[in-house]
Design a protein around this motif. Sequence first.
Motif, PDB file in Angstrom:
ATOM      1  N   ILE A   1      -1.835  -1.857  -4.285  1.00  0.00           N
ATOM      2  CA  ILE A   1      -0.796  -1.069  -5.319  1.00  0.00           C
ATOM      3  C   ILE A   1      -0.046  -1.346  -5.776  1.00  0.00           C
ATOM      4  N   THR A   2      -0.438  -1.256  -6.639  1.00  0.00           N
ATOM      5  CA  THR A   2       1.141  -2.066  -8.211  1.00  0.00           C
ATOM      6  C   THR A   2       1.732   0.028  -7.968  1.00  0.00           C
ATOM      7  N   LEU A   3       3.121  -0.684  -7.838  1.00  0.00           N
ATOM      8  CA  LEU A   3       4.093   0.418  -7.626  1.00  0.00           C
ATOM      9  C   LEU A   3       4.988  -0.278  -9.863  1.00  0.00           C
ATOM     10  N   ARG A   4       5.383   0.489  -9.827  1.00  0.00           N
ATOM     11  CA  ARG A   4       6.228   0.079 -11.083  1.00  0.00           C
ATOM     12  C   ARG A   4       7.322   0.808 -11.395  1.00  0.00           C
ATOM     13  N   ALA A   5       8.387   0.145 -11.888  1.00  0.00           N
ATOM     14  CA  ALA A   5       9.645   0.236 -12.276  1.00  0.00           C
ATOM     15  C   ALA A   5      10.430  -0.097 -13.472  1.00  0.00           C
TER      16      ALA A   5
ATOM     17  N   VAL B   1      20.013  -1.884 -12.734  1.00  0.00           N
ATOM     18  CA  VAL B   1      18.718  -0.894 -12.090  1.00  0.00           C
ATOM     19  C   VAL B   1      17.603  -0.859 -12.088  1.00  0.00           C
ATOM     20  N   VAL B   2      17.370  -0.961 -11.233  1.00  0.00           N
ATOM     21  CA  VAL B   2      15.197  -1.014 -10.241  1.00  0.00           C
ATOM     22  C   VAL B   2      15.519   0.525 -10.319  1.00  0.00           C
ATOM     23  N   ASN B   3      14.578   1.256 -11.810  1.00  0.00           N
ATOM     24  CA  ASN B   3      13.731   3.056 -11.103  1.00  0.00           C
ATOM     25  C   ASN B   3      12.794   2.297 -10.394  1.00  0.00           C
ATOM     26  N   LEU B   4      12.374   3.412  -9.486  1.00  0.00           N
ATOM     27  CA  LEU B   4      10.815   2.838  -9.003  1.00  0.00           C
ATOM     28  C   LEU B   4       9.861   4.076  -8.793  1.00  0.00           C
ATOM     29  N   ASP B   5       8.461   3.945  -9.112  1.00  0.00           N
ATOM     30  CA  ASP B   5       7.620   4.800  -9.009  1.00  0.00           C
ATOM     31  C   ASP B   5       7.237   4.664  -7.775  1.00  0.00           C
ATOM     32  N   LEU B   6       7.714   5.741  -7.253  1.00  0.00           N
ATOM     33  CA  LEU B   6       6.553   6.017  -5.459  1.00  0.00           C
ATOM     34  C   LEU B   6       5.222   5.914  -5.760  1.00  0.00           C
ATOM     35  N   ARG B   7       4.175   5.778  -4.935  1.00  0.00           N
ATOM     36  CA  ARG B   7       2.770   5.345  -4.401  1.00  0.00           C
ATOM     37  C   ARG B   7       2.777   7.295  -5.396  1.00  0.00           C
ATOM     38  N   GLY B   8       1.386   7.136  -5.927  1.00  0.00           N
ATOM     39  CA  GLY B   8       0.824   8.675  -6.069  1.00  0.00           C
ATOM     40  C   GLY B   8       2.433   9.560  -7.489  1.00  0.00           C
ATOM     41  N   HIS B   9       3.030   8.645  -7.714  1.00  0.00           N
ATOM     42  CA  HIS B   9       4.107   9.198  -8.467  1.00  0.00           C
ATOM     43  C   HIS B   9       3.928   8.485  -9.547  1.00  0.00           C
ATOM     44  N   GLY B  10       4.226   9.375 -10.770  1.00  0.00           N
ATOM     45  CA  GLY B  10       4.786   8.785 -12.486  1.00  0.00           C
ATOM     46  C   GLY B  10       3.625   7.605 -12.614  1.00  0.00           C
TER      47      GLY B  10
ATOM     48  N   PRO C   1      -3.569   5.650  -5.025  1.00  0.00           N
ATOM     49  CA  PRO C   1      -4.205   5.461  -4.194  1.00  0.00           C
ATOM     50  C   PRO C   1      -5.124   5.906  -3.976  1.00  0.00           C
ATOM     51  N   GLN C   2      -6.563   4.747  -3.667  1.00  0.00           N
ATOM     52  CA  GLN C   2      -7.822   5.300  -3.600  1.00  0.00           C
ATOM     53  C   GLN C   2      -8.104   5.642  -2.034  1.00  0.00           C
ATOM     54  N   ASP C   3      -7.383   5.673  -0.672  1.00  0.00           N
ATOM     55  CA  ASP C   3      -7.723   6.212  -0.025  1.00  0.00           C
ATOM     56  C   ASP C   3      -6.660   7.499   0.231  1.00  0.00           C
ATOM     57  N   ALA C   4      -6.082   7.546  -0.674  1.00  0.00           N
ATOM     58  CA  ALA C   4      -4.940   8.416  -0.214  1.00  0.00           C
ATOM     59  C   ALA C   4      -4.230   8.532   0.626  1.00  0.00           C
ATOM     60  N   ARG C   5      -3.692   7.605   1.066  1.00  0.00           N
ATOM     61  CA  ARG C   5      -2.464   7.251   1.868  1.00  0.00           C
ATOM     62  C   ARG C   5      -0.727   7.973   1.076  1.00  0.00           C
ATOM     63  N   TYR C   6      -0.810   9.044   2.082  1.00  0.00           N
ATOM     64  CA  TYR C   6       0.971   8.955   1.971  1.00  0.00           C
ATOM     65  C   TYR C   6       1.654   9.225   2.983  1.00  0.00           C
TER      66      TYR C   6
ATOM     67  N   LEU D   1       7.691   0.166  -0.127  1.00  0.00           N
ATOM     68  CA  LEU D   1       9.313  -0.104  -0.086  1.00  0.00           C
ATOM     69  C   LEU D   1       9.662  -1.740   0.484  1.00  0.00           C
ATOM     70  N   LYS D   2       9.286  -2.398   1.514  1.00  0.00           N
ATOM     71  CA  LYS D   2       9.338  -3.444   2.386  1.00  0.00           C
ATOM     72  C   LYS D   2       9.187  -4.329   1.162  1.00  0.00           C
ATOM     73  N   CYS D   3       7.824  -3.981   0.472  1.00  0.00           N
ATOM     74  CA  CYS D   3       7.187  -4.994  -0.702  1.00  0.00           C
ATOM     75  C   CYS D   3       7.837  -5.103  -1.521  1.00  0.00           C
ATOM     76  N   VAL D   4       8.908  -4.022  -2.451  1.00  0.00           N
ATOM     77  CA  VAL D   4       9.071  -4.638  -3.161  1.00  0.00           C
ATOM     78  C   VAL D   4      10.999  -4.908  -2.794  1.00  0.00           C
ATOM     79  N   LEU D   5      11.535  -5.009  -1.841  1.00  0.00           N
ATOM     80  CA  LEU D   5      12.359  -5.382  -1.438  1.00  0.00           C
ATOM     81  C   LEU D   5      11.925  -7.414  -1.536  1.00  0.00           C
ATOM     82  N   ALA D   6      11.347  -6.872  -0.711  1.00  0.00           N
ATOM     83  CA  ALA D   6      11.023  -8.507  -0.773  1.00  0.00           C
ATOM     84  C   ALA D   6      10.586  -9.238  -1.872  1.00  0.00           C
ATOM     85  N   GLN D   7      10.292  -8.958  -3.247  1.00  0.00           N
ATOM     86  CA  GLN D   7      10.127  -9.115  -4.223  1.00  0.00           C
ATOM     87  C   GLN D   7      11.285  -8.930  -5.478  1.00  0.00           C
ATOM     88  N   LEU D   8      12.405  -8.491  -4.798  1.00  0.00           N
ATOM     89  CA  LEU D   8      13.459  -8.679  -5.566  1.00  0.00           C
ATOM     90  C   LEU D   8      14.612  -9.697  -5.620  1.00  0.00           C
TER      91      LEU D   8
END
Length: 408
Positions: A12-16, A54-63, A68-73, A82-89
């Motif tokens: 999924i795509t997370l946006r900040a 500042v990196v101001n992130l929207d969590l999955r399913g927010h903003g 996610p299509q599988d509604a995994r929350y 979060l681990k994916c985001v931290l690996a990309q910073l």
Amino acid sequence: MAEQEFKGFGGITLRAETSGSPDDPAVLLLHGGGQTRKVWGDVAASLVTAGRQVVNLDLRGHGASDWPQDARYDLEAFVEDLKCVLAQLPSRPVIVAASLGGWIAAAAIGEEGGHLAAGLVLVDAPPEIDAAAAKKVSESLRKHAERTDTRKDWDPKFLKGMDLEAATRRVSDAAENIKLPVLFVRGALSELTPADAAGRYVKKFESAEFAEIREAGHMAAFDRADLFNATLLDFLERRVPRFMPDYRSGSDARTLRDALGCFATGVTIVTAMSATGEPVGLTANSFTSVSLDPPLLLVCIARTSGSLKVIEEAGHFAVNVLHIGQQPVSNTFARPGEDRFSRTPWQRGQKDVPLIGGALVNFECSRHALHDGGDHVILVGKVERAKYEPRRDPLLYFKGKYRRLHFA
């Protein structure tokens, strides 16, 4: 300000929203459940003014982030995001996280290790919450989700995605493993976060500070943003300062040691056989290749080492490069007074030198030269034989801690 995209768990795509100079120390903001990154507006502006990116992130399913299509929350999905985001910073940020965001951050840092972040600020995010108050908040979110006259900022399926009992247990267990600078902030008027529960949680951390924001409820960072910002900035400047430590000749040797520790190395064990046929060895990370023609390498050995005399006098020695599974071996050979070889598989090499079993690489060397290296001796060896294991990864050492390769 600019919008930045991250690839999250499951693709999924997370946006900040990113603001401030990329040259400044980073702060990652995580909002709570049923919120969006917009709640951090005043805090983000204050951080940028104080010289933080500042990196101001929207969590999955927010903003602006994907639903996610599988509604995994479940908590695991958020933690993996979060681990994916931290690996990309490009650098390790201080994580500032409220309620659900705090649970996510605590689980990720406590289970994965402190190398993911530089510090952690938790805002009203203890694993113990008041059941009646939690039900009240959940009901309020449910009613908001049912409104049809406003655009939904988050996926209503989020409310059914979390196993609260399992999540709180996981967050509580993770706290004891967190060694980073930690600040826990509670709203003095919070009904969701009882003061005694917050106190018990803070004690689980190795090094945590506690602060209460007067006249603030559960939304401590937003009810009184002025007081929260002052508390946050004070903590950051004391515990995670934005200015780089500076070593000058004659000043604190610890600062120089920390600076040298910024160079990541592998970990080796240097071994030799004494004149009486007893194996000796020590852990060393001051190792490098020198030349291919002739084949030379060097290793630096502290003059205080009890094994130095034997290694200096030996005509042959070995450098054994360790793999990720041999951290216990490294610890054994780093501690004085241990019967090191009785606890470690080893065999004799061609020149009768001790070779650590299963090492990533075994270099068998003849002594080429010895040089004065201040409080160390520089031992240069001519490589007579080398055998290595191409299917393993190295044990790494960086800033005084063991590390492992991370594949983003």
